[in-house]
Design an enzyme around this catalytic site. Structure first.
Site, mmCIF file in Angstrom:
data_model
loop_
_atom_site.group_PDB
_atom_site.id
_atom_site.type_symbol
_atom_site.label_atom_id
_atom_site.label_comp_id
_atom_site.label_asym_id
_atom_site.label_seq_id
_atom_site.Cartn_x
_atom_site.Cartn_y
_atom_site.Cartn_z
ATOM 1 N N GLU A 551 -61.856 4.603 -13.470
ATOM 2 C CA GLU A 551 -60.838 4.103 -13.981
ATOM 3 C C GLU A 551 -59.674 4.998 -14.033
ATOM 4 O OE1 GLU A 551 -60.975 1.998 -17.906
ATOM 5 O OE2 GLU A 551 -63.425 1.827 -17.630
ATOM 6 N N GLY A 552 -58.573 4.570 -13.547
ATOM 7 C CA GLY A 552 -57.226 5.368 -13.492
ATOM 8 C C GLY A 552 -57.038 5.534 -11.997
#
Length: 637
Positions: A551-552
């Protein structure tokens, strides 16, 4: 004064507007509620009215107690006057109270005096009180003497009670609007105890950041670099935070907050403008949505590419079956790696020129056995996330990228989706992939069972936003929700990436429905939870790369492409055929031939020439002959 900044609230609304549901949501945090029912039972043969009453009773939690006040109108004021400071009262509604007040069985009675007594009881009541009342004129009023008397009495009661209450809300189509917000005073937050802290660190792009002094926030500590607020005139990212209730315990985040919306005109205008640009092709395709989003959030039809970007990496583990199949300590290793400026996320942030802030959130207890967080932890996490967004806005950040790394985050997001969207856990819980790249179906089944047991444990609990965060969401989802709300208040767009961000988006709907309009989803990553939440939130993924870098990191891969689109849309001139600057377009308009006379510009001709269909100079589409005209693109020229 209660801990939420108000002691008494009047909730107004029309028939079936949702005013009762909103009033009930204001007291969901109270352990015990005294429900004061003012309406008479009515005709026993009126089954429709009896059904309405039964529906109201069924909606009340079992911990609430119900008291009838229809027998004597003056009793309502007596109950309010005798209430204790630790009590919570819900009066539903003043329309029924006025109906009883005007009943001939209770005459003679001084209606004005009775209404004055009620208003004074509300003003001096030491308990927490929420009153519900129909707003005059939003429902049908019989044109009879009794109907006019009811209208007059109800209007007088609403005005008197509204004047006595700390706050007044009007509910229209289920959407609350605060007509009389709580008067707020900023109070310095108390230093947090050392036992309830979370730390955050910032890694400068491409280099290790020097340690900086600690800034204390409610229940959390954060390390932030020195920032220079970007407050130049006209800067679209420098809007101040909206006024919201603040008390000694910090910022109050509650359902029904009115936060700003993006500019509804700038987005469509920016997309329409794209059709006029000097683009050698059919345009930007689906990426025109990026231009529309940036225009709406920046409030201009010619948006600029995001310059200052900050990545918030939320680190928080979930205990119990939610983390089945993960290696112990792996998420902490990833977080430490990002702090040191190493790993995929840090490298991508450095390539994009983005700062990276790692935030440790409270660890969540096994949701199948007990609440993931306590109510106090939820409040602290929401306020902390809000302040993280405010710090970014004060530093001149123009875009937040929200990511997460933690054991069990996918299961927690699946539980939140099941509670908010009615999804089946197996349908939104992705497959478990081990470090060696193998699929672990046994761990997946354990996660599914944990979510199922958590939903069964909380089947009778409230489905309010804060309750979902406490029972199922955990610290990372709670902080992410606070980030979305704080970013919305500061008009700061957020690029979502992964299950934690979209789960926070689902929860934030009940606190401030405007938050989802400030979110952009670059890629769904093939995750079923992200797909479902995006559909519910109305967030269409821009890409379908199916990246799984964490995530990211997925969002940072797409960020250069999004920036390029915005830069191109801002820099390209208007096409010369539409009146653009020839010098910018690179095309010199030919002048008149040497032997051709100059046109007479002194007397313009305003006559409209007759339209004639031009004759084609070359072969038609059905001809087999060679076309002497060169092929052209979608725009002539």
């Amino acid at each position: 004064m209660s801990v939420d900044g108000w002691n008494t609230v009047l909730v107004l609304g029309g028939t079936r507007s949702g005013k009762s549901e909103f009033a009930e949501s204001l007291v969901t945090d109270a352990p015990v509620v005294r429900y004061l029912a003012t309406a008479p039972e009515g005709d026993p043969e009126d089954t429709e009215w009896a059904t309405r009453l039964a529906t109201h009773r069924a909606r009340r939690p079992g911990s609430w107690t119900t008291e009838e006040t229809a027998a004597e109108p003056r009793r309502l004021a007596d109950v309010l006057a005798s209430a204790e400071p630790n009590e919570t009262l819900l009066v539903d509604d003043l329309g029924g109270w006025v109906t009883v007040l005007l009943d001939p069985d209770h005459q003679p009675a001084d209606d004005v005096a009775t209404i004055t007594e009620l208003a004074e009881a509300v003003r001096t009541c030491s308990a927490r009180v929420v009153l519900v009342s129909p707003e005059v004129g939003l429902s049908l009023v019989p044109t009879t003497p009794l109907g006019r008397a009811f209208t007059d009495a109800l209007g007088a009661a609403n005005r008197a009670v509204a004047d006595a209450c700390d706050a007044v809300a009007l509910v229209v189509a289920g959407q609350p609007v605060w007509l009389k917000p709580v008067a707020t005073t900023t109070v310095p937050a108390a230093p947090a105890p050392a036992t309830a802290t979370a730390t955050a660190s910032v890694v400068a792009s491409g280099a290790d950041a020097e340690p900086t002094p600690e800034v204390q926030l409610p229940d959390v500590l954060t390390h932030t670099p020195p920032v220079v607020p970007n407050q130049e005139p006209g800067n679209p990212w420098a809007a101040p935070t909206m006024a919201l209730p603040v008390v000694a315990t910090g910022l109050v985040i509650q359902p029904g907050m009115e936060l700003p919306m993006p500019d509804e005109y700038a987005g469509p205008q920016a997309v329409d403008r794209l059709a006029t640009l000097d683009v050698p092709g059919a345009g930007l395709g689906v990426l025109d949505r990026v231009v529309g989003f940036a225009a709406a959030t920046q409030g201009t039809s010619t948006p600029q590419a995001w310059g200052s970007v900050r990545v918030l990496l939320l680190h928080g583990d979930h205990a119990g079956g939610a983390s089945a199949g993960t290696v112990a300590g792996e998420s902490a290793r990833r977080a430490a790696q990002a702090r040191a400026g190493r790993g995929a996320l840090a490298r991508l942030a450095a390539e994009s020129g983005a700062s990276l802030q790692v935030v440790d959130t409270p660890a969540a207890a096994p949701m199948e056995e007990q609440p993931a967080l306590s109510p106090d932890q939820v409040e602290s996490a929401l306020r902390y996330g809000w302040r993280l967004a405010e710090q970014a806005a004060d530093a001149g950040v123009q875009l937040l990228v929200l990511g997460a790394c933690g054991a069990g985050t996918e299961a927690a997001a699946a539980a939140v989706l099941a509670a908010t969207a009615g999804a089946e856990p197996p349908a939104v819980l992705g497959r478990v992939i081990t470090d060696s790249g193998e699929i672990d179906d046994a761990a997946w089944m354990i996660r599914c069972a944990a979510v199922r047991d958590a939903l069964h444990r909380t089947r009778r609990s409230s489905r309010g936003a804060k309750e979902i965060l406490a029972e199922l969401g955990g610290g990372d989802v709670a902080v992410a929700t606070g980030v979305l709300l704080g970013a919305t208040a500061r008009r700061l767009p957020v690029l979502l990436d992964g299950p934690v961000g979209v789960a926070a988006g689902m929860v934030s709907r009940d606190l401030a429905g405007q938050a989802r309009h400030w979110c952009l989803l670059a890629d769904h990553g093939g995750h079923p939870a992200v797909r479902l939440a995006a559909d519910v939130l109305g967030l269409t993924p821009l890409l379908d790369l199916r990246l799984d870098l964490g995530e990211g990191a997925n969002a940072l891969v797409a960020l250069p492409l999004l920036r390029s689109v915005l830069a191109l849309a801002a820099a390209l001139p208007v096409h010369p055929s539409l009146g653009g600057d020839e010098s910018l377009g690179g095309v010199e308009e030919p002048g008149p031939a040497p032997d051709e006379p100059e046109p007479d510009l002194t007397e313009p001709d305003f006559t409209e020439p007759d339209f004639a269909e031009p004759e084609p100079e070359g072969p038609g589409p059905a001809s087999t002959g060679a076309d002497e005209q060169p092929a052209s693109g979608w725009r002539a020229g």
